[in-house]
Design a protein around this motif. Structure first.
Motif, PDB file in Angstrom:
ATOM      1  N   ILE A 121       1.466  -5.581  21.013  1.00 35.46           N
ATOM      2  CA  ILE A 121       0.494  -6.157  20.053  1.00 35.46           C
ATOM      3  C   ILE A 121       1.050  -6.055  18.624  1.00 35.46           C
ATOM      4  O   ILE A 121       0.468  -4.492  18.661  1.00 35.46           O
ATOM      5  CB  ILE A 121      -0.640  -6.688  20.966  1.00 35.46           C
ATOM      6  N   ASP A 122       0.641  -7.097  17.659  1.00 38.14           N
ATOM      7  CA  ASP A 122       1.126  -6.612  16.222  1.00 38.14           C
ATOM      8  C   ASP A 122      -0.344  -7.163  15.867  1.00 38.14           C
ATOM      9  O   ASP A 122      -1.157  -8.097  15.530  1.00 38.14           O
ATOM     10  CB  ASP A 122       1.474  -7.721  15.560  1.00 38.14           C
ATOM     11  N   LEU A 123      -1.239  -5.722  15.831  1.00 41.74           N
ATOM     12  CA  LEU A 123      -2.635  -5.345  15.299  1.00 41.74           C
ATOM     13  C   LEU A 123      -2.957  -6.448  13.649  1.00 41.74           C
ATOM     14  O   LEU A 123      -1.560  -6.055  13.168  1.00 41.74           O
ATOM     15  CB  LEU A 123      -3.692  -4.260  15.525  1.00 41.74           C
ATOM     16  N   PRO A 124      -3.579  -7.327  12.796  1.00 43.65           N
ATOM     17  CA  PRO A 124      -3.221  -7.921  12.195  1.00 43.65           C
ATOM     18  C   PRO A 124      -3.897  -6.896  11.108  1.00 43.65           C
ATOM     19  O   PRO A 124      -4.464  -7.427   9.801  1.00 43.65           O
ATOM     20  CB  PRO A 124      -4.582  -9.574  12.424  1.00 43.65           C
ATOM     21  N   PHE A 125      -4.346  -6.156  10.593  1.00 46.02           N
ATOM     22  CA  PHE A 125      -5.107  -5.082   9.935  1.00 46.02           C
ATOM     23  C   PHE A 125      -3.916  -3.986   9.751  1.00 46.02           C
ATOM     24  O   PHE A 125      -4.644  -2.498   9.996  1.00 46.02           O
ATOM     25  CB  PHE A 125      -6.794  -5.136  10.153  1.00 46.02           C
ATOM     26  N   GLU A 126      -3.443  -3.962  10.047  1.00 46.41           N
ATOM     27  CA  GLU A 126      -2.283  -2.584   9.564  1.00 46.41           C
ATOM     28  C   GLU A 126      -1.869  -1.649   8.447  1.00 46.41           C
ATOM     29  O   GLU A 126      -1.314  -0.821   8.150  1.00 46.41           O
ATOM     30  CB  GLU A 126      -0.641  -3.377  10.194  1.00 46.41           C
ATOM     31  N   ARG A 127      -2.681  -2.552   7.508  1.00 45.64           N
ATOM     32  CA  ARG A 127      -2.190  -2.498   5.949  1.00 45.64           C
ATOM     33  C   ARG A 127      -3.328  -2.250   5.534  1.00 45.64           C
ATOM     34  O   ARG A 127      -4.243  -2.151   4.766  1.00 45.64           O
ATOM     35  CB  ARG A 127      -1.701  -3.203   5.030  1.00 45.64           C
ATOM     36  N   PHE A 128      -3.484  -0.244   4.913  1.00 38.48           N
ATOM     37  CA  PHE A 128      -4.747  -0.282   4.256  1.00 38.48           C
ATOM     38  C   PHE A 128      -3.821   0.124   2.672  1.00 38.48           C
ATOM     39  O   PHE A 128      -3.587   1.215   2.285  1.00 38.48           O
ATOM     40  CB  PHE A 128      -5.500   1.161   4.493  1.00 38.48           C
ATOM     41  N   TYR A 129      -4.548  -0.841   1.567  1.00 37.38           N
ATOM     42  CA  TYR A 129      -3.873  -1.429  -0.209  1.00 37.38           C
ATOM     43  C   TYR A 129      -4.392   0.228  -0.465  1.00 37.38           C
ATOM     44  O   TYR A 129      -6.352   0.338  -0.181  1.00 37.38           O
ATOM     45  CB  TYR A 129      -4.505  -1.976  -0.639  1.00 37.38           C
ATOM     46  N   MET A 130      -4.258   0.870  -0.967  1.00 39.59           N
ATOM     47  CA  MET A 130      -4.564   2.105  -2.030  1.00 39.59           C
ATOM     48  C   MET A 130      -4.651   1.461  -2.987  1.00 39.59           C
ATOM     49  O   MET A 130      -3.008   1.281  -3.620  1.00 39.59           O
ATOM     50  CB  MET A 130      -4.825   3.403  -1.534  1.00 39.59           C
ATOM     51  N   GLU A 131      -5.055   2.457  -4.412  1.00 44.40           N
ATOM     52  CA  GLU A 131      -5.177   2.670  -5.625  1.00 44.40           C
ATOM     53  C   GLU A 131      -2.970   3.592  -5.437  1.00 44.40           C
ATOM     54  O   GLU A 131      -3.583   4.957  -5.136  1.00 44.40           O
ATOM     55  CB  GLU A 131      -5.553   3.773  -6.609  1.00 44.40           C
ATOM     56  N   GLU A 132      -2.340   2.924  -6.587  1.00 43.44           N
ATOM     57  CA  GLU A 132      -0.989   3.612  -6.553  1.00 43.44           C
ATOM     58  C   GLU A 132      -1.244   4.774  -6.633  1.00 43.44           C
ATOM     59  O   GLU A 132      -0.029   5.298  -5.987  1.00 43.44           O
ATOM     60  CB  GLU A 132      -0.191   2.928  -7.667  1.00 43.44           C
TER      61      GLU A 132
END
Length: 190
Positions: A121-132
Motif C-alpha cells: 500500500i502507498d501510505l499517505p505520509f511518504e514525504r518529509f519536507y525540510m529546509e533546502e
C-alpha cells in the motif's frame, strides 16, 4: 435586484472555496494535536520536485501485508488498520475496503500493487519536507546511519493518526530529530 443576487452568489462561492482548504488545515491540526502517535521504521531516498521543493521520500517497512485475497486493484481506496509490534513500532494489522467499525486506529490510503501474496500500500505520509539547505545533508546522514554496522536504534518516522487522517510529524535518527541530527553532524565535521 440582479446585482443583489450576484453579490450573494459571489459571497457564497467565496465562502465555499475558503471552507475546503480551511477544513483540510483543521483536520491536519487536529490529527497532529490529538491523534495517536505511531513510529514507522523507514528507508529514505532524496528526490527534488521543482514545484514542492526539497524533501525526503520515505519508504516504510509496514507497507507490505500478506493476504490471501487476490482481487486488489492498483490505486483502489483502502483502509489500513494499525497496531504496534513488541518494540512499539507501527504495523498494519489489516487492510480492508471498508472503514473499520471498531475503535482501531486506521489510515485511509491506496493500493500500490499486489504481487504473489503481498499487498503493498502507498501510505499517505511518504514525504518529509525540510529546509533546502539541510535536505541533502539529512538524506546523506540518514543513508550513512543505515549503513553503519552498529545501530542502537533504528531510524523511524513519527506519525499522528486520527480518524483515517495521518500527519508526518518528524523523522528520528539515532534518537534525535532529523534536523537536529544534521546540525550535530555539521558540528562534528568542523
Amino acid at each position: 435586484m440582479k446585482t443583489k443576487y450576484l453579490i450573494i452568489a459571489f459571497v457564497i462561492t467565496a465562502l465555499l472555496q475558503a471552507a475546503v482548504p480551511l477544513k483540510m488545515i483543521y483536520d491536519s491540526e487536529m490529527t497532529e494535536k490529538h491523534g495517536t502517535e505511531y513510529r514507522f521504521r523507514t528507508t529514505p531516498i532524496d528526490p527534488t520536485d521543482p514545484f514542492r521543493g526539497k524533501y525526503i521520500t520515505l519508504d516504510f517497512e509496514a507497507e507490505a501485508v500478506t493476504t490471501q485475497d487476490t482481487t486488489w486493484v492498483r490505486n483502489e481506496k483502502v483502509y489500513a488498520s494499525l497496531g504496534k509490534d513488541s518494540l512499539g513500532f507501527a504495523t498494519i494489522t489489516n487492510v480492508s475496503r471498508e472503514k473499520p467499525s471498531d475503535k482501531t486506529d486506521y489510515v485511509a490510503t491506496k493500493v500500490g500493487y499486489y504481487y504473489g501474496r503481498d499487498l503493498h500500500i502507498d501510505l499517505p505520509f511518504e514525504r518529509f519536507y525540510m529546509e533546502e539547505s539541510k535536505a541533502y545533508e539529512a538524506e546523506t546522514a540518514y543513508r550513512e546511519y543505515n549503513l553503519a554496522a552498529v545501530k542502537f536504534m533504528p531510524a523511524y518516522a513519527i506519525v499522528a493518526v486520527k480518524d483515517g487522517n495521518a500527519v508526518l510529524k518528524n523523522v528520528i535518527i539515532d534518537g534525535i530529530p532529523m534536523k537536529e541530527y544534521v546540525l550535530k553532524q555539521r558540528e562534528k565535521s568542523k
